[in-house]
Each structure stands twice: as C-alpha cells, then as structure tokens.
Design an enzyme around this catalytic site. Structure first.
Site, PDB file in Angstrom:
ATOM      1  CB  ALA A  10     -11.105  -2.953 -16.491  1.00  0.00           C
ATOM      2  CE1 TYR A 149       1.113   2.131  -5.195  1.00  0.00           C
ATOM      3  CE2 TYR A 149       1.951   1.137  -3.185  1.00  0.00           C
ATOM      4  CZ  TYR A 149       1.175   1.063  -4.327  1.00  0.00           C
ATOM      5  OH  TYR A 149       0.442  -0.082  -4.567  1.00  0.00           O
TER       6      TYR A 149
END
Length: 239
Positions: A10, A149
């Site tokens: 967040a 990734y």
C-alpha cells in the site's frame, strides 16, 4: 460488521492511489507494508481523513510464511483483496541467484496464491468477494532481461483466470490489472534518454499515472464489474 479491503504494497505509488480512492468511497482498509513504515503511517492518516477505519499490517511477502504472518494480523473480515506487491529484476536470467529467484517467486506469485487461499473460505461462505492482482504487461508478452519477473507475472495471470472459473458460482470475481509503464519511483533507475525512448514506443506518447491504475482497480472491485471475471485488464496507452 463492516468488511475490509486489504491492499498489499500500500505504500507504493499504485497502492497509495488505490487506498485513497477506496477510503474516499468509505471502505474500511487494511494497509500492508514491509519496509516503508513511515510512508504507510502517513497514508493511514490521509485515509482516515475520510472517516473510515484504517489499520496497518506488516509482513515481508518475499519470504516463506509471509502470507501467514499477514493473515494473522487481520482482525476483521476481508471481502476485497488488492495484491499489489512486486519488484522488478533487471539482468540476464543466467545471472540471477537461486535465493533471489525464490524471493521473487514468493513475492510475485506464491504468497499471492497463499494469501488468497486463506481469504477464500470466508468469501465463499458469504457468497461475495473481489480479488484483483496487479500484474504486468510482461506477464502477457515476456521481456528480455526480466525473464523471472515475466514468468511469475504470467503465472499470476493464469492463476487469476483459473481461480475465476472455480469461484464464480460463489459470487467471487477474480481479475488482474496489467500495467505498462507507469510513472512511479520504480522508474527512477532509468536515464532521461531511456525514459524518452520508452515514451516514443508508447502510442499514447506518455507513461501512465498511478491514479489511472487506481481508477481501473476501483472499477474491477465495484458492482459495475460484477460480470467481469477471469480477465486481465491492460492499461498501457496502446503499447
């Protein structure tokens, strides 16, 4: 009892933008962070100006057991999960260390799956739930110098599509957002010339904004997207 939205990562640019939009809509929040405690505290205070309950949870999701540690801190029901964790790794695949590869796998895929697994029983019992995974354009196309990734984000996309088929009858929507280049601090490692070259490749002629990604996430977690399930939404300026 109010049901919470959990946003991992967040304190990052996209996570922060999502949190502020959710708070503005009156959603109680669990905000996850790992190292950026002060940023998380500042974000918590900003979200609380909308008069919603906000709680911080800390866990290192690059480690085995990270999802379990996070889950144990959730003291109220969660019906919305925004899994936003991730770091990019640049370099040749043959140069990545085994430990680093496991950390990337935990962060991008394994703990995303494990955290979802822990939250699902309550969502299924209540016949409602929204899950949005923040993926990447490279999870769909693959990228040289970002092989691990790309592979893990690709796995995340397939997880989303598969889980949606399994949980749709329980009233749960599972989707992903696949951003292209978003103007965040993650881009700070690029030179001006490299960033200009990237912009020249993008039909829109610019990078995306975290707020634009947040708008897409908010839509996918809203009632307006109740028939969108198992979808990977591109947000890339036509790239």
């Amino acid at each position: 009892m109010s049901r919470f939205t959990l946003i991992t990562g967040a304190s990052g640019a996209i996570g922060r933008a999502v949190a502020l939009k959710m708070a503005a809509e009156g959603k109680p929040l669990f905000l996850h962070y790992n190292k950026s405690k002060q940023d998380a505290i500042f974000l918590k205070e900003k979200c609380e100006t909308f008069e919603v309950p906000v709680f911080l949870v800390m866990s290192d999701l690059s480690k085995k057991g990270g999802a379990d540690k996070l889950f144990k801190q959730l003291h109220s029901p969660v019906d919305t999960l925004i899994y936003n964790c991730g770091i990019q790794h640049y370099g040749f695949f043959q140069d990545i260390g085994e430990e680093e590869l496991y950390e990337l796998a935990n962060l991008h895929l394994l703990n995303a799956m494990l955290l979802t697994k822990k939250l699902l029983p309550a969502m299924i019992s209540n016949k409602q739930g929204k899950i949005v995974m923040i993926s990447s354009i490279w999870g769909e196309r693959g990228a040289a110098m970002e092989v691990a990734y790309s592979a893990l984000k690709g796995g995340l996309n397939t997880f989303v599509k598969s889980l949606a088929k399994e949980t749709a009858r329980s009233g749960i929507c599972v989707n992903a957002l696949a951003p292209g280049v978003i103007d965040t601090p993650m881009m700070s490692g690029f030179s001006e010339s490299d960033m200009q070259a990237l912009k020249d490749e993008i039909p829109a002629g610019r990078f995306g904004y975290a707020e634009e990604a947040a708008e897409a996430v908010t839509f996918l977690t809203s009632g307006k997207a109740s028939y969108i399930n198992g979808h990977v939404l591109d947000i890339n300026g036509g790239w």
